[in-house]
Motif scaffolding. Structure first.
Motif, mmCIF file in Angstrom:
data_model
loop_
_atom_site.group_PDB
_atom_site.id
_atom_site.type_symbol
_atom_site.label_atom_id
_atom_site.label_comp_id
_atom_site.label_asym_id
_atom_site.label_seq_id
_atom_site.Cartn_x
_atom_site.Cartn_y
_atom_site.Cartn_z
ATOM 1 N N LEU A 74 48.132 49.886 23.409
ATOM 2 C CA LEU A 74 47.995 48.882 22.342
ATOM 3 C C LEU A 74 48.112 49.551 20.982
ATOM 4 O O LEU A 74 48.814 49.065 20.087
ATOM 5 C CB LEU A 74 46.620 48.200 22.430
ATOM 6 N N LYS A 75 47.410 50.682 20.857
ATOM 7 C CA LYS A 75 47.438 51.377 19.571
ATOM 8 C C LYS A 75 48.798 52.050 19.329
ATOM 9 O O LYS A 75 49.289 52.073 18.205
ATOM 10 C CB LYS A 75 46.304 52.406 19.499
ATOM 11 N N ALA A 76 49.388 52.550 20.405
ATOM 12 C CA ALA A 76 50.692 53.223 20.263
ATOM 13 C C ALA A 76 51.756 52.251 19.777
ATOM 14 O O ALA A 76 52.611 52.603 18.971
ATOM 15 C CB ALA A 76 51.111 53.844 21.594
ATOM 16 N N GLY A 116 51.318 49.826 17.878
ATOM 17 C CA GLY A 116 51.088 49.413 16.490
ATOM 18 C C GLY A 116 49.869 48.548 16.234
ATOM 19 O O GLY A 116 49.740 47.989 15.145
ATOM 20 N N MET A 117 48.980 48.404 17.223
ATOM 21 C CA MET A 117 47.770 47.630 16.954
ATOM 22 C C MET A 117 46.801 48.495 16.158
ATOM 23 O O MET A 117 46.570 49.653 16.482
ATOM 24 C CB MET A 117 47.128 47.169 18.266
ATOM 25 N N LYS A 118 46.242 47.893 15.107
ATOM 26 C CA LYS A 118 45.318 48.648 14.248
ATOM 27 C C LYS A 118 43.945 48.729 14.890
ATOM 28 O O LYS A 118 43.593 47.900 15.723
ATOM 29 C CB LYS A 118 45.223 47.972 12.885
ATOM 30 N N ASP A 119 43.161 49.714 14.417
ATOM 31 C CA ASP A 119 41.810 49.922 14.969
ATOM 32 C C ASP A 119 40.982 48.643 14.907
ATOM 33 O O ASP A 119 40.313 48.264 15.871
ATOM 34 C CB ASP A 119 41.062 51.020 14.192
ATOM 35 N N GLN A 122 42.010 45.624 14.756
ATOM 36 C CA GLN A 122 42.522 44.591 15.673
ATOM 37 C C GLN A 122 42.033 44.843 17.095
ATOM 38 O O GLN A 122 41.706 43.907 17.816
ATOM 39 C CB GLN A 122 44.055 44.563 15.615
#
Lengths: 222, 385
Positions: free
Chosen positions: B289-291, B293-296, B298
């Protein structure tokens, strides 16, 4: 135009009390529209380089430029924003969201990017990778090669400037591997997609425009 | 936000079997709060109503500090009769004494009242278990509290002697046995006002006057008005009278709150643990999810939102269970020797309070696992380093 440029890039890890230098001063660049393969023995720093170029990790020292912008010391939010909009990732183990269908996996990054036509575009991308008839399947219902194609479609969701692939064929049989590399070639030639791919395989690497040989955390001149 | 909602919903749906137990824990916590607080309200309301019904007017007039009795009762009664908004009043005399029956005797509290006036203010005289109540002109009749009657083994129709606090004895006939569910059930005797006045030489005097108003909410206003009109300083509103009753429930309320807190804590721990384990299992997914492009923040919202989903479903079920349980026990209360019956009382605010508190606790419980998810290191999560 240099889309990726690194200057004296270093990355070290602590393994217990021992410092391991994964990258030891990498100076390199990738031109826009290039298809570059990164090769080298295990532990030479290939994946570390890809992670740094993809802003998944931060270097110990040195600089990284994407499209001329220094992204080395960006904060976590800006890095996430960059990853979302400018970088697509293809991983060795596919790393799809198992709870989402094929189509949902592809449209999810577009939803995150607040694009409105995510449904049409995800269908279009899945058609491009040859999975237009598998929209509503779950990843677990697909073969390894098909799952990797979904990953590629997902990585292209937000029209990234750079596609980074870490051993994309490492978990596939020969036939599927060739299909994936042919897909990369097609994307590179037809859409001028910049691709940086880590691989162990000389055959796969040989299909790229250029090969960067890594050894002991640096690029070898061959 | 729609993407966060989308993923949180999909992830929760996929894990519904795991989350089922969390939902049940939340539902039970919520229902527990509703029923327990309903019980507390039921008991408190029951006591308060009984007190109001039998022992207090909307405004009660007492003798001033330096006096034992209210003097000039006749004039004061006239003034009360002339006041708009005063519906009724009932003067009472309270005194001490002993009750003698055969060879036994007991210390008693004597409550003397005028039945015709008392019946306009309270329903005390209707609380007769056996025999009959005290009639207006019933001289030499008395009502006896049921515990006293049990101790002395008397029944309606028997005669007993009351020795008043000034030493004067007089024989009274027991008309009925009183059961109020209040402290007065222990050793109280009710007799006619005139009888007590005669025995104690208290002409034109009273120990207290209970006043019933047209609108009980105006008790504060009438307190001052009556004080001015009657020239008496010590006047209490019904709210002040029940303060002592309320304070005696404080301990019970604290125990109930403690039990609620334990229930909530258990629910919160289950939510926290299940979300924590779920997040541990989903480390790779969170990394991806973070890879992509989801922000912390989010990622944090995904798991908080998931807790809110679970909380909302659990609370809805808990509200329904709590409502059904409270209503059932309201209709089928437990028998109680003091109050008659012991049951909860349903108020809509019980549902609002329980829902709000449970939701806040669920969110708090989810905060740590959600924060942990948001701080996941991408590299370690994806490659398991």
């Amino acid at each position: 135009m240099e889309i990726i440029k690194t200057s004296n890039l270093k990355k070290s890890y602590m393994l217990g009390k021992v410092e391991v230098k994964a990258l030891n001063g990498v100076d390199t660049s990738v031109e826009q529209g290039e298809f570059v393969a990164i090769m080298g023995p295990s532990g030479c720093g290939k994946s570390t380089f890809l992670n740094l170029a993809g802003m998944l990790d931060t270097p110990t020292s040195g600089e990284i430029y994407l499209e001329g912008n220094d992204v080395t010391n960006m904060n976590s939010n800006t890095r996430a924003e960059y990853r979302l909009k400018y970088i697509g990732f293809v991983f060795q183990f596919f790393n799809l969201f198992n709870e989402l269908t094929v189509m949902e996996n592809v449209m999810f990054p577009m939803m995150l990017n607040k694009l409105s036509d995510y449904k049409d575009r995800s269908k279009e991308l899945l058609n491009l990778v040859g999975l237009g008839d598998r929209l509503h399947h779950l990843p677990s219902e697909l073969s390894g090669g098909q799952q990797q194609r979904v990953t590629i479609a997902r990585s292209l969701a937000n029209n990234p400037k750079i596609l980074l692939a870490d051993e994309p064929t490492g978990n596939l049989d020969t036939k599927s591997s060739i299909e994936i590399i042919e897909l990369f070639r097609k994307l590179n030639q037809e859409r001028e997609q910049t691709i940086v791919m880590v691989t162990h395989s000389p055959e796969i690497g040989g299909m790229a425009d250029r090969i960067l040989h890594f050894r002991d955390g640096t690029i070898e001149n061959i | 936000m729609s993407s966060i909602f989308f993923y949180a919903r999909k992830d929760a749906k996929k894990n519904w079997k795991t989350f089922f137990f969390v939902i049940i824990a939340i539902a039970i916590s919520t229902a527990n709060i509703i029923i327990l607080n309903g019980f507390m309200d039921g008991i408190t309301d029951g006591f308060l109503e009984k007190n109001m019904d039998t022992s207090s007017g909307h405004v009660n007039i007492y003798p001033d500090e330096q006096d034992k009795y209210i003097e000039g009762l006749g004039i004061k009664e006239k003034k009360l009769e002339g006041m708009d908004g005063v519906v009724a009043y009932s003067p009472r005399i309270t005194a001490g004494g002993t009750l003698h029956y055969k060879e036994k005797f007991k210390t008693i509290k004597i409550l003397a009242l005028d039945p015709s006036k008392e019946n306009e203010v309270t329903i005390l005289l209707s609380k007769v278990d056996s025999g009959e109540t005290l009639a207006t002109n019933d001289r030499d009749g008395m009502l006896m509290s049921y515990r006293l009657a049990d101790d002395l083994k008397v029944k309606p129709g028997d005669e007993a002697t009351i020795v008043f606090e000034n030493g004067k004895p007089r024989v009274f006939k027991i008309r009925g046995i009183l059961h109020t569910g209040l402290a007065m059930d222990t050793n109280t005797i009710i007799i006619n006002f005139e009888d007590a006045a005669e025995q104690l030489n208290l002409f034109n005097k009273a120990s207290i006057i209970l006043v019933k108003l047209q609108d009980e909410t105006l008790s504060g206003q009438y307190k001052n008005k009556i004080s001015e009109e009657l020239g008496i300083q010590k006047i209490k509103e019904w709210k002040q009278e029940i303060e002592s009753v309320l304070s005696s429930f404080k301990t019970f309320r604290e125990i109930s709150n403690f039990m609620n807190a334990i229930g909530l804590f258990t629910g919160a721990v289950s939510v926290g643990i299940v979300l924590y384990i779920n997040i541990l299992h989903k480390r790779r997914q969170i990394g991806i999810l973070k890879a992509i492009g989801m922000k912390d923040l989010q990622v944090l919202f995904v798991y908080i939102l998931q807790a809110v989903f679970l909380g909302a479903i659990g609370i809805l079920i808990g509200d329904a269970l709590g409502y059904a349980g409270t209503k059932y026990l309201e209709a089928h209360p437990f028998p109680d020797p003091t109050l008659g019956s012991l049951g909860p009382r349903f108020h809509l605010f019980l549902i609002y309070d329980a829902s709000l508190v449970t939701m806040l606790i669920v969110i708090l419980a989810a905060a740590f696992p959600a924060l942990m998810a948001s701080r996941t290191n991408i590299i370690k999560a994806i490659w398991g380093n």
